[in-house]
Design an enzyme around this catalytic site. Structure first.
Site, PDB file in Angstrom:
ATOM      1  N   GLU A   1       5.447   7.228  -2.909  1.00 46.96           N
ATOM      2  CA  GLU A   1       6.022   7.161  -1.551  1.00 46.96           C
ATOM      3  C   GLU A   1       6.955   5.959  -1.415  1.00 46.96           C
ATOM      4  O   GLU A   1       8.043   6.053  -0.849  1.00 46.96           O
ATOM      5  CB  GLU A   1       4.892   7.099  -0.526  1.00 46.96           C
TER       6      GLU A   1
ATOM      7  N   GLU B   1       9.008  -2.688  -6.862  1.00 48.65           N
ATOM      8  CA  GLU B   1       8.198  -2.189  -5.750  1.00 48.65           C
ATOM      9  C   GLU B   1       6.733  -2.606  -5.837  1.00 48.65           C
ATOM     10  O   GLU B   1       6.000  -2.522  -4.866  1.00 48.65           O
ATOM     11  CB  GLU B   1       8.303  -0.653  -5.690  1.00 48.65           C
TER      12      GLU B   1
END
Length: 933
Positions: free
Chosen positions: A91, A168
């Protein structure tokens, strides 16, 4: 800049038609076995050749906007052991880099068209699914197509390189760390206990720290390729579209060519086992906000297929409303077993739902709270609910569905999007609000007290029950919990639980109608389409008729003069006034009694005492405007006398709240920040137990009484679906009828108010506050003093708002998108320290807040300060400025279609520095200042 949308006011004939629509809605002949429509109502619905499902609906609210979503039936429960947390990582990576976008360019593009990160572009991963949501403007050619193309990128084009993943990891890790606070630990422990014996217990969406830090790109790619297939997805588009077929064509163009490289695996089913013996847990959490009890009884999710299923759902809803009303009344009795308690049903995961009761109680009070909660559901099983309780709940549900029906043409696109999400993910029927309203009107009158009471069987402790208590210090044991269960079960079996004792409920809110006032002056302000009245008792009332929502009227009344006028010796007592008054009943009746009196009416009024102003605010249905104004009349005419019981309850709750704050490790940080920013001012200093023990409840109530006594000092703004011919007599009766005291009470001129006693720091301060924690966390605040000069006040105030948004964007770009070390950043502006005088400068501050790994906090502070210095030296880029202005413009355009926006704008115009009796002029002045930027 265009400030007024067309058709600002509905015609009286149209409003009458809409108001009477629900009452004239015909009942339907129902066959309980009739199957509800499987195809969702009101939407262009279908499936592409590759298996992707789509929903497209035209909806005009808000204008020229679209709510979009991509839902994927792939969540954390599908992860293998080495993948725990990968669904959530995917996601994150979707916004970071895809085939056609890189380096968070998706976020930059969406912000450039006014879709703010977080508010208008977001995603969530749960155990069973992942959902990506966008809310975008569509008033320019190509915007909708580009936004749908972004969803298409998420579906099968997410890039998972080592560089992308490394960037990330820090953001995901910070989100993980943020969840390791007291609330997160308690929620995780309860989830694991509830799901014990199923795979769900081992698959929390946030995952494992070792996986977040070390998972390989190949592992992430494998999960993405395995589960992200068109057959597992749906696209939803709800917005102000001229036609739905054109949107379907866009979905086909962006998604139709996407096919899975391999045959998708069969979606597995993970059961949650039942258990007859209850499970118990005594969770000790030193940082917990307070003591609490949770009782959960699990059961299989029922399928909503037939009219009978719908009737059962209504009866279940009535059960929870009736039970919660009892819990509220018990929490307001002498020596209550808990401060608050509520019950609800919740779908936990695809195969399992739960009936859940949760209470918060005093320290060492968990056993008494548990006894009370179990006793109450046992009382319902033995004696049922009374007919009066069911009548009250029936009226409440009928009022709710009436409001939804009246506003069926004003439903927000985001709400409709959520309905279709549930249709895809949970197979919940979407039958349309008209048919739902007919079903309510047809079925509700025939659902009996016995029908409703029967749902108490689902709270049997033998029905897969989990009982958990949370305490900051251990005082109860599992054996204590078991003993309570055995005792209550025994009492129920022996018939040893008495009937519920109903309170007496008066018929009328205002027992004697007041003498109506008169209009002394009436002014029309065409630039805001508003009318101002000065009433005979001195109250000023401004109303604006809108047709944004058929079933909404909002109002706020304010008067200058508040807590800043008090000497320090009275401050803590009087600041407790609203809390003590709330327990006694600021509208002339105890809250537990007023709750029943307002059953079936949508009217809510609240009060607030601030530093420089006293306010009351309301939200009601147009048909219940009289009730709302009656509450305001009662507020001004009720003299509160503190009783010992009321004061004891309030002070006990206040002491528990203070102790909870002291247990929070961030309290030391927050207190030190306030001390540094505002000096050791009593107004900004946190309240302590020693302060509470000095509170004089009589002084507190007397101050509160005086705050809402003199109508001549108040200005009231009303915005919504009001018809003047109906509303004006009510305004004159209940607002104009408030008696004006012989002598002025708390009558202040805004320029003569006392300023708050505080000072800003005079030098640069860099300080580390250490606080013991169960798990290491770190919060950073960078605070900058701001002084706005009087001569440029209007423009500067808007510029500070723009600056805060720019700082938020740029700090996020540096610390998250470039260095990958934070999850989010917040920038807030405080300009409320100075008195609201029309002269003089305004001092305040801008603060930047983010959480991070404690070991790198200093380095991140340096990076943030370096970015601020760069902005000071080089200035923002043209693209930065355009993006911020676009976001603000889009928010402004959305606001023009909201009653809350207009209420706030008109209130601010009255409170503006340039207001001199002409609210239209000050409104125009504020608008002109904004248009110059």
């Amino acid at each position: 800049m265009d400030l007024l949308p067309p058709a600002a006011a509905a015609s009286p004939d149209l409003m009458k038609k809409r108001k009477s629509g629900f009452r004239s809605l015909k009942l339907v002949e129902v066959d309980m076995d009739a199957v509800l429509a499987e195809e969702p109502f009101g939407v262009h619905y279908g499936r592409l050749d590759n298996g992707l499902t789509y929903y497209v609906r035209s909806n005009p609210k808000p204008r020229m906007r679209a709510a979009l979503a991509l839902a994927v039936k792939a969540g954390s429960v599908l992860e293998e052991e080495e993948e725990r947390g990968v669904a959530h990582i995917v996601e994150h990576l979707a916004f970071s880099a895809t085939t056609n976008y890189t380096n968070h360019d998706i976020i930059k593009f969406l912000e450039s068209i006014g879709a703010e990160f977080g508010a208008c572009q977001n995603a969530v991963t749960s155990a069973d699914e992942t959902v990506y949501e966008l809310f975008v403007p569509i008033d320019k050619p190509g915007l909708l197509s580009q936004a749908i193309s972004v969803l298409a990128e998420f579906s099968m084009e997410v890039r998972v390189s080592m560089e992308d993943l490394e960037k990330e990891r820090g953001a995901v890790m910070e989100e993980y760390r943020g969840n390791r606070n007291a609330n997160g630990r308690m929620q995780d422990a309860h989830w694991i206990l509830m799901m014990e014996g199923s795979k769900y217990a081992e698959r929390l969406p946030i995952g494992l720290e070792k996986v977040i830090r070390t998972v390989s790109p190949e592992t992430v790619k494998e999960f993405y390729r395995k589960w992200y297939h068109p057959q597992n997805m749906c696209v939803i588009a709800v917005g102000d579209f001229p036609d739905t077929q054109g949107v379907v064509d866009l979905i086909k163009a962006h998604f139709g060519h996407k096919f899975s490289a391999a045959v998708p695996p069969v979606m597995p089913y993970f059961p949650v086992p039942c258990h007859e013996e209850p499970r118990f847990s005594c969770f000790v959490e030193s940082e917990a906000a307070g003591s609490a009890v949770m009782i959960s009884c699990k059961m299989a999710v029922e399928e909503l297929r037939t009219v009978k299923d719908y009737r059962d759902l209504l009866a279940e809803s009535m059960f929870f409303h009736a039970l919660n009303q009892r819990f509220f009344k018990l929490s307001r009795k002498k020596d209550p077993p808990y401060f608050s308690c509520s019950a609800a049903a919740d779908v936990l995961v695809h195969p399992c739902k739960a009936y859940i009761m949760t209470s918060s109680c005093k320290e060492k009070g968990t056993i008494e709270a548990l006894k009370s909660m179990l006793t109450e559901v046992a009382r319902v099983r033995m004696h049922g609910f009374s007919e009066r309780e069911i009548t009250v709940v029936r009226a409440l549900l009928m009022s709710e569905i009436e409001s939804a029906y009246l506003e069926r043409d004003q439903m927000q696109s985001t709400n409709l999007r959520d309905e279709y999400l549930q249709h895809f993910l949970r197979n919940e029927p979407v039958v349309g609000i008209e048919y739902e309203a007919q079903l309510h009107k047809t079925l509700l009158p025939y659902i009996t007290a016995s029908d409703v009471s029967g749902y108490s069987e689902n709270f049997m402790t033998s029905h897969s029950c989990v009982i958990k208590i949370i305490e900051p210090h251990a005082t109860a044991t599992v054996d204590d919990l078991k003993a309570v269960v055995l005792k209550i079960n025994s009492l129920e079996k022996e018939g040893g639980i008495s009937l519920w004792d109903d309170e007496y409920i008066p018929e009328e809110i205002v027992s004697t109608k007041p003498n109506p006032g008169s209009i002394m002056q009436q002014l029309e302000y065409s630039n805001i389409a508003a009318t101002e009245l000065v009433l005979s008792n001195g109250m000023r009332v401004c109303y604006k008729c809108t047709d944004f929502f058929d079933d909404q009227v909002l109002f706020t009344g304010f008067s200058y003069g508040g807590l800043s006028e008090l000497p320090e010796s009275d401050y803590f007592s009087c600041s407790m006034g609203p809390t003590i008054a709330g327990e006694i009943g600021v509208f002339g009746y105890r809250p537990s009694v007023l709750m029943d009196m307002l059953a079936g009416k949508r009217a809510d009024v609240g009060t607030k005492l601030g530093a420089y102003m006293r306010t009351f605010s309301g939200d009601c249905s147009p048909s219940d405007l009289e009730t709302a104004l009656q509450l305001v009349y009662q507020l001004f005419t009720t003299n509160l006398e503190p009783g010992e019981e009321d004061v004891n309850i309030v002070m006990q709750m206040a002491e528990e709240a203070v102790r909870a704050q002291e247990r929070d490790p961030y309290t030391a940080f927050a207190n030190r920040v306030r001390e540094l920013n505002y000096g050791n001012s009593y107004f900004f200093r946190p309240i302590r137990i020693s302060d509470l023990r000095k509170v004089d409840p009589f002084k507190a109530c007397q101050f509160f009484n005086n705050c809402f006594k003199d109508p001549s000092t108040f200005t009231v703004v009303i915005v919504g679906n009001i018809e003047p011919a109906i509303a004006l007599p009510l305004i004159l009766l209940y607002l104009g009828g408030i008696p004006r005291p012989l002598e002025p009470i708390l009558s202040f001129h805004r320029d003569e108010l006392k300023g708050l006693p505080f000072t800003f720091p005079s030098t640069i301060i860099r300080e580390v506050v250490h606080s013991p924690m169960v798990e290491a966390q770190c919060l950073v605040q960078l605070c900058f003093p701001v002084e706005l000069k009087n001569e440029n006040m209007m423009e500067d105030a808007h510029l500070v708002g723009f600056l805060s948004k720019l700082l938020e964007t740029k700090i996020l770009q540096v610390l998250r998108f470039k260095h990958g070390q934070i999850y989010s950043v917040g920038v807030s502006v405080f300009l409320g320290g100075n008195k609201p005088s029309r002269v003089g400068n305004v001092r305040g501050d801008i603060s930047i807040n983010f959480s991070c790994d404690p070991d790198i906090s200093s380095a991140l502070v340096d990076l943030a300060l370096a970015e601020i210095l760069r902005l000071q030296d080089e200035g923002p880029s043209d693209d930065d400025v355009l993006s911020i202005l676009e976001i603000e413009q889009r928010a402004h355009e959305n606001g023009l279609q909201e009653n809350f926006y207009w209420l706030d704008r008109i209130l601010r115009s009255y409170q503006s520095r340039i207001y001199c009796g002409d609210v239209g002029a000050s409104f125009q002045g504020s608008s002109s200042a904004l248009s110059k930027l």
